[in-house]
Design a protein around this motif. Structure first.
Motif, short mmCIF file in Angstrom:
data_model
loop_
_atom_site.label_atom_id
_atom_site.label_comp_id
_atom_site.label_asym_id
_atom_site.label_seq_id
_atom_site.Cartn_x
_atom_site.Cartn_y
_atom_site.Cartn_z
N ASP A 221 1.73 102.46 22.07
CA ASP A 221 0.55 103.32 21.93
C ASP A 221 0.32 103.75 20.47
N HIS A 222 1.43 103.80 19.68
CA HIS A 222 1.31 104.24 18.28
C HIS A 222 1.36 103.07 17.30
N LYS A 223 1.11 101.88 17.81
CA LYS A 223 1.26 100.68 16.97
C LYS A 223 0.40 100.77 15.69
N ALA A 224 -0.81 101.25 15.84
CA ALA A 224 -1.73 101.29 14.69
C ALA A 224 -1.18 102.21 13.58
N GLU A 225 -0.72 103.42 13.97
CA GLU A 225 -0.20 104.35 12.94
C GLU A 225 1.07 103.81 12.28
N VAL A 226 1.96 103.25 13.10
CA VAL A 226 3.23 102.80 12.55
C VAL A 226 3.04 101.51 11.76
N GLY A 227 2.24 100.61 12.31
CA GLY A 227 1.95 99.37 11.61
C GLY A 227 3.12 98.40 11.59
N TYR A 228 3.69 98.11 12.73
CA TYR A 228 4.75 97.09 12.78
C TYR A 228 4.15 95.80 13.33
N LYS A 229 4.89 94.69 13.13
CA LYS A 229 4.38 93.40 13.61
C LYS A 229 4.86 93.09 15.02
N GLU A 230 6.13 93.41 15.27
CA GLU A 230 6.70 93.03 16.56
C GLU A 230 7.64 94.10 17.08
N LEU A 231 7.61 94.29 18.40
CA LEU A 231 8.53 95.26 19.02
C LEU A 231 9.49 94.46 19.90
N ALA A 232 10.76 94.53 19.57
CA ALA A 232 11.75 93.82 20.40
C ALA A 232 12.72 94.84 20.98
#
Ligand code: ADP
Ligand code: ASP
Ligand code: MG
Length: 411
Positions: free
Chosen positions: A329-340
């Motif tokens: 849900d916070h991908k945009a703020e954090v700005g990471y490429k991949e979540l493993a």
């Protein structure tokens, strides 16, 4: 007259036959002239069954009703032990948490004991009665609702009652004859310790040795309750002393490492290619903290171009899916490429107050584990412990390797 608190865990009260054996331990202490309060757990497996029923009833159950359900296991065993004691000619009565009362917070499912009024128990002692107390449960007075203290909570009931009664001793009877250098069920070479220091026991318990609930060790430490861990399977006529939890000054010969613990209650999350700039750690960890998710081990690896970083950390297994969802849900703020992520991991820890004065203790472990081909995913260290996160399939090998490395194997 001296006062004694005796606590018996689930396996010790698993059948009527075992409850009769418990009663013989109680009989010995009564005959020795003690005023006795006995704290009992539910029969082994019972609490799991009750928890399962709540989950079956509704995925999002009301935690107050969960407590009403799971507290019932201890109600049964406290009544049964009182019946058996009376049949042996020993005056006894059962006490539920709310009857004493054991006052707690309203954190249902993991409530904290706030106060125990010992008056009723003392009046019972004056009448010559053994108090048989249902462990694990209490009451939140303002709402009048039953509460439970979290899994393994009967240990805490026992130690807190010992503190309230100013008891001379609190004996925690279980299915092993004391605290061992590691879980004796997975390392047959584990040694029983005669004594273990409060701080070490606290770390061992919080890093996975479920022989005592963490909170019980805290209460024993704060209130200076003389606490022993011992076996209910010993012959009641010939009991062994078990392990004393004590202050550092009471230890004669201190080892560098006193124990090895492991916990499967750990899941790993890795965020790849996170922008390496100020504020990123906050963007990741604040939402998790807001959701009451405890982040434990954290490592950050800076990439070659120094613009991005990989961030790995662990959360309790129970919070893994929730943590992933929050990060997505916070991908945009954090700005990471991949979540493993990975849940087939285990945290293995070595504990010892001797580490304060010895350098290089952890380094030896890294070498020993790599010699066995065990890859370390994350590391944390503090003054009296270090932990490594590894693949779960290597749990036993890693625990045994460290146990041998630090000279803990029994001869
Ligand atoms: P109870 O039902 O009596 O509360 P628990 O199952 O909660 O008993 O705790 C006892 C168990 O703790 C033992 O059977 C043992 O497998 C496990 N254990 C884990 N680490 C240790 C340790 N370092 N020393 C002794 N027991 C341990
Ligand atoms: N019966 C509870 C449990 O299984 C409390 C205890 O045994 O200490 O967690
Ligand atoms: Mg227990």
């Amino acid at each position: 007259m001296s006062r004694l608190v005796m606590k018996f865990g689930g396996t010790s009260v698993a059948t009527i036959e075992r409850i009769k054996n418990v009663a013989r331990h109680v009989q010995r202490e009564v005959a020795a002239g003690h005023h006795v309060a006995v704290v009992v757990s539910a029969m082994s497996g019972k609490t799991n069954e009750l928890v399962g029923w709540c989950k079956e009833g509704a995925a999002l159950y009301d935690p107050r009703e969960y407590d009403a359900v799971v507290a019932s296991g201890e109600q049964v065993t406290s009544g049964l032990l009182a019946i058996v004691l009376q049949d042996m000619g020993i005056p006894a009565r059962s006490w539920q948490g709310w009857q004493i009362p054991i006052k707690t917070s309203d954190a249902h499912g993991s409530a904290r004991i706030e106060d125990i009024d010992p008056k009723g128990l003392e009046e019972g002692f004056a009448r010559g009665e053994v108090a048989v107390i249902a462990g694990f449960q209490g009451i939140h007075i303002p709402t009048g609702r039953l509460t439970t203290l979290g899994r393994g909570g009967s240990d805490t009931s026992a130690v807190a009652i010992a503190a309230a009664l100013k008891a001379d001793r609190c004996d925690i009877y279980t299915d092993v004859d004391g605290v061992y250098t590691t879980d004796p069920r997975i390392v047959p070479k584990a040694k029983r310790l005669d004594r273990v220091v409060f701080e070490e026991m606290l770390e061992m318990a919080s890093l996975g040795s479920k022989v005592l609930q963490v909170r019980s060790v805290e209460v024993a430490m704060v209130h200076k309750v003389k606490t022993f861990v011992r076996s209910s399977f010993d012959d009641p006529a010939d009991p062994k002393p078990g392990t004393l939890i004590c202050d550092e000054e009471d230890i004669v010969e201190q080892q560098v490492v006193s124990g090895i613990a492991y916990s499967k209650d750990e899941a790993q999350i890795t965020l790849r290619d996170v922008a390496d700039k100020p504020g990123i750690a906050a963007a990741i960890f604040v939402p998790l903290a807001d959701a009451n998710i405890n982040v434990d081990m954290i490592i950050q690896v800076v990439s070659d171009d120094a613009k991005t970083t990989d961030l790995t950390f662990t959360v309790p297994t129970a919070d893994y899916e929730r943590a992933r969802k929050i990060l997505e849900d916070h991908k945009a703020e954090v700005g990471y490429k991949e979540l493993a992520g990975a849940t087939d991991v285990v945290k293995v820890s070595a504990i010892g107050i001797g580490m304060r004065s010895h350098a290089g203790v952890a380094a030896r472990a890294f070498k020993a584990l790599s010699d066995k081909g065990i890859n370390i995913r994350a590391i944390t260290t503090s003054e009296i412990k270090f932990s490594v996160l590894i693949d779960a399939e290597y749990t036993e090998l890693a625990v045994r390797t460290l146990h041998t490395l630090y000279g803990l194997d029994k001869a």
